[in-house]
Scaffold this motif. Sequence first.
Motif, PDB file in Angstrom:
ATOM      1  N   VAL A 119       2.553   8.518  -9.035  1.00  0.00           N
ATOM      2  CA  VAL A 119       3.088   8.953  -7.740  1.00  0.00           C
ATOM      3  C   VAL A 119       4.468   9.599  -7.860  1.00  0.00           C
ATOM      4  N   PRO A 120       5.460   8.980  -8.547  1.00  0.00           N
ATOM      5  CA  PRO A 120       6.778   9.637  -8.606  1.00  0.00           C
ATOM      6  C   PRO A 120       6.782  10.947  -9.387  1.00  0.00           C
ATOM      7  N   ARG A 121       5.740  11.223 -10.170  1.00  0.00           N
ATOM      8  CA  ARG A 121       5.634  12.502 -10.859  1.00  0.00           C
ATOM      9  C   ARG A 121       5.062  13.587  -9.950  1.00  0.00           C
ATOM     10  N   SER A 122       4.504  13.167  -8.812  1.00  0.00           N
ATOM     11  CA  SER A 122       3.720  14.084  -7.987  1.00  0.00           C
ATOM     12  C   SER A 122       4.378  14.457  -6.674  1.00  0.00           C
ATOM     13  N   VAL A 123       5.335  13.673  -6.205  1.00  0.00           N
ATOM     14  CA  VAL A 123       5.972  13.957  -4.919  1.00  0.00           C
ATOM     15  C   VAL A 123       7.488  13.817  -5.067  1.00  0.00           C
ATOM     16  N   PRO A 124       8.263  14.531  -4.243  1.00  0.00           N
ATOM     17  CA  PRO A 124       9.719  14.367  -4.285  1.00  0.00           C
ATOM     18  C   PRO A 124      10.136  13.006  -3.751  1.00  0.00           C
ATOM     19  N   THR A 126      12.057  12.126  -1.450  1.00  0.00           N
ATOM     20  CA  THR A 126      12.130  11.997   0.005  1.00  0.00           C
ATOM     21  C   THR A 126      10.771  11.689   0.633  1.00  0.00           C
ATOM     22  N   ARG A 127       9.671  11.957  -0.104  1.00  0.00           N
ATOM     23  CA  ARG A 127       8.327  11.700   0.426  1.00  0.00           C
ATOM     24  C   ARG A 127       7.638  10.552  -0.304  1.00  0.00           C
ATOM     25  N   LEU A 128       8.388   9.844  -1.124  1.00  0.00           N
ATOM     26  CA  LEU A 128       7.786   8.818  -1.969  1.00  0.00           C
ATOM     27  C   LEU A 128       7.235   7.657  -1.137  1.00  0.00           C
ATOM     28  N   ALA A 129       7.987   7.212  -0.150  1.00  0.00           N
ATOM     29  CA  ALA A 129       7.539   6.072   0.654  1.00  0.00           C
ATOM     30  C   ALA A 129       6.257   6.401   1.422  1.00  0.00           C
ATOM     31  N   GLN A 130       6.190   7.613   1.995  1.00  0.00           N
ATOM     32  CA  GLN A 130       4.974   7.994   2.713  1.00  0.00           C
ATOM     33  C   GLN A 130       3.772   8.072   1.773  1.00  0.00           C
ATOM     34  N   ALA A 131       3.990   8.597   0.567  1.00  0.00           N
ATOM     35  CA  ALA A 131       2.897   8.685  -0.403  1.00  0.00           C
ATOM     36  C   ALA A 131       2.425   7.288  -0.810  1.00  0.00           C
ATOM     37  N   ASN A 132       3.370   6.393  -1.065  1.00  0.00           N
ATOM     38  CA  ASN A 132       3.001   5.015  -1.410  1.00  0.00           C
ATOM     39  C   ASN A 132       2.239   4.344  -0.269  1.00  0.00           C
ATOM     40  N   ALA A 133       2.647   4.640   0.957  1.00  0.00           N
ATOM     41  CA  ALA A 133       1.963   4.049   2.108  1.00  0.00           C
ATOM     42  C   ALA A 133       0.526   4.555   2.205  1.00  0.00           C
ATOM     43  N   ARG A 134       0.327   5.851   1.996  1.00  0.00           N
ATOM     44  CA  ARG A 134      -1.030   6.397   2.042  1.00  0.00           C
ATOM     45  C   ARG A 134      -1.921   5.763   0.984  1.00  0.00           C
ATOM     46  N   ILE A 135      -1.362   5.541  -0.194  1.00  0.00           N
ATOM     47  CA  ILE A 135      -2.141   4.972  -1.286  1.00  0.00           C
ATOM     48  C   ILE A 135      -2.397   3.487  -1.064  1.00  0.00           C
ATOM     49  N   GLU A 136      -1.521   2.833  -0.329  1.00  0.00           N
ATOM     50  CA  GLU A 136      -1.680   1.406  -0.048  1.00  0.00           C
ATOM     51  C   GLU A 136      -2.698   1.149   1.053  1.00  0.00           C
ATOM     52  N   MET A 137      -2.910   2.119   1.937  1.00  0.00           N
ATOM     53  CA  MET A 137      -3.798   1.912   3.083  1.00  0.00           C
ATOM     54  C   MET A 137      -5.226   1.519   2.710  1.00  0.00           C
ATOM     55  N   PRO A 138      -5.839   2.120   1.675  1.00  0.00           N
ATOM     56  CA  PRO A 138      -7.196   1.685   1.316  1.00  0.00           C
ATOM     57  C   PRO A 138      -7.285   0.218   0.926  1.00  0.00           C
ATOM     58  N   ARG A 139      -6.282  -0.272   0.204  1.00  0.00           N
ATOM     59  CA  ARG A 139      -6.301  -1.696  -0.180  1.00  0.00           C
ATOM     60  C   ARG A 139      -6.228  -2.581   1.056  1.00  0.00           C
ATOM     61  N   ALA A 140      -5.336  -2.213   1.983  1.00  0.00           N
ATOM     62  CA  ALA A 140      -5.193  -3.005   3.200  1.00  0.00           C
ATOM     63  C   ALA A 140      -6.471  -2.964   4.038  1.00  0.00           C
ATOM     64  N   ALA A 141      -7.073  -1.774   4.141  1.00  0.00           N
ATOM     65  CA  ALA A 141      -8.312  -1.652   4.917  1.00  0.00           C
ATOM     66  C   ALA A 141      -9.429  -2.483   4.291  1.00  0.00           C
ATOM     67  N   ALA A 142      -9.527  -2.456   2.965  1.00  0.00           N
ATOM     68  CA  ALA A 142     -10.570  -3.233   2.276  1.00  0.00           C
ATOM     69  C   ALA A 142     -10.358  -4.725   2.463  1.00  0.00           C
ATOM     70  N   SER A 143      -9.099  -5.155   2.463  1.00  0.00           N
ATOM     71  CA  SER A 143      -8.824  -6.589   2.620  1.00  0.00           C
ATOM     72  C   SER A 143      -9.209  -7.091   4.001  1.00  0.00           C
ATOM     73  N   PHE A 144      -9.258  -6.180   4.979  1.00  0.00           N
ATOM     74  CA  PHE A 144      -9.693  -6.546   6.326  1.00  0.00           C
ATOM     75  C   PHE A 144     -11.209  -6.467   6.466  1.00  0.00           C
ATOM     76  N   ALA A 145     -11.793  -5.360   5.994  1.00  0.00           N
ATOM     77  CA  ALA A 145     -13.200  -5.093   6.277  1.00  0.00           C
ATOM     78  C   ALA A 145     -14.160  -5.870   5.385  1.00  0.00           C
ATOM     79  N   VAL A 146     -13.845  -5.984   4.101  1.00  0.00           N
ATOM     80  CA  VAL A 146     -14.797  -6.585   3.163  1.00  0.00           C
ATOM     81  C   VAL A 146     -15.125  -8.042   3.503  1.00  0.00           C
ATOM     82  N   PRO A 147     -14.121  -8.910   3.767  1.00  0.00           N
ATOM     83  CA  PRO A 147     -14.483 -10.297   4.113  1.00  0.00           C
ATOM     84  C   PRO A 147     -15.368 -10.388   5.350  1.00  0.00           C
ATOM     85  N   LEU A 148     -15.103  -9.535   6.351  1.00  0.00           N
ATOM     86  CA  LEU A 148     -15.915  -9.578   7.564  1.00  0.00           C
ATOM     87  C   LEU A 148     -17.356  -9.152   7.281  1.00  0.00           C
TER      88      LEU A 148
END
Length: 403
Positions: A119-124, A126-148
Amino acid sequence: MSVVTRLQIAGCGMHLADQIALVGVPLVAALAFGASAEIIGMLVACQSLAHLLGSIPAGLIVDRSAPRRVALAAVLISLLGFVGTAASVLSGSLVGFGAGVTVAGFGIVLFVLTVLSIVPRSVPSTRLAQANARIEMPRAAASFAVPLVLGAVISAGTVDWVFGAAATGAGAALMAVAGLPSYEAGHPSAGSPLRKVVEGGAFVLSSDLLRAIAGCALFWNFAFSALLVTMVPLITEVLRLDAGVFGIAMAAFGLAAFTGSSLAARYAGRIRPSLILLFGPGSSVPAVLLLLTVTPGGSPLPIYAGFFLLGLGPSMWLIAQNSVRQLVSPRDMLGRVNAVIQTTIYGARPLGALCGGFLVSMTSPQTAIAFVACAYGLSFLAAALSRLRSIRSYGDLGVAEAG
């Protein structure tokens, strides 16, 4: 397709597979193999050991190798592990089942650390936090949906396809990472692997920001593991509620993690990082104290609210501290730095579980909850008494380069 989008798609597949393994291992072991509680415990331990023992070697590999090649290898390892696990269920091999789950876990560890380095090789910055958030969203979504989903559909008649679905997720991830650009491999440095690991640990200890992040993560994960051990006795024995309340609480936790990741993706650039870095661990204290407001036989809503708050703040904290790690660590040491902190996290979890179980058995679930609140308080203090509280923007940190 951008690098971040490819990593996000790959993350969907890998985290879907990982969550299926986390939820599915005990269920499949019981339904398909009739495994005892001791055997199930050993299988779950195999998953944890992959994260605990695999982080340091994975960090060394990430620092020395071309990121695209490592990402491909990580996904292939997990894919082979999940295919082997699915085949073991069909053939009735419990040993093969445990081995497949463990192999897949090593692939997940390597994938996560590789993504943190790409990630830090791919974005400046100033956009690092947003990029990390986008990449984190699938994990969070899976942690909600899969158990249900798994909780609703898994049975003796459907158990055969569970790990086939995990293998499908890893296969989708493979197609996504195949299109990643080639990055230059890390420059090999002199010294033994042990020396390189020590260098990574020494760098973490020498940096006040990384030291605070490691301390905050250690106490938080210690507390969370103790809390999970405590919850079922608290719900069933003290509050006299149905055990299913715990499942709903974990779903609320997963929903909050997805919500926090979504908020970070949209607003991370507008909020001072220091606020997120303090809110994450700080909100965990009142979240867990909410559990003590429930009366026996009363409404479980405070439990759901507590777990939602427990997932919201820390999920935003995770994204913020990932960004800080990426910015203050030299590029040729980032894999080892991340590996040291990951090892700290996964080392704290079994200790927290043991302490939580001991306190419940020797005192009461309420005492254990109070202990958990104190541990969360220490997590907050690790952040509040450090320079994390003064970070105004990620741009102020700059990108650290190897000397």
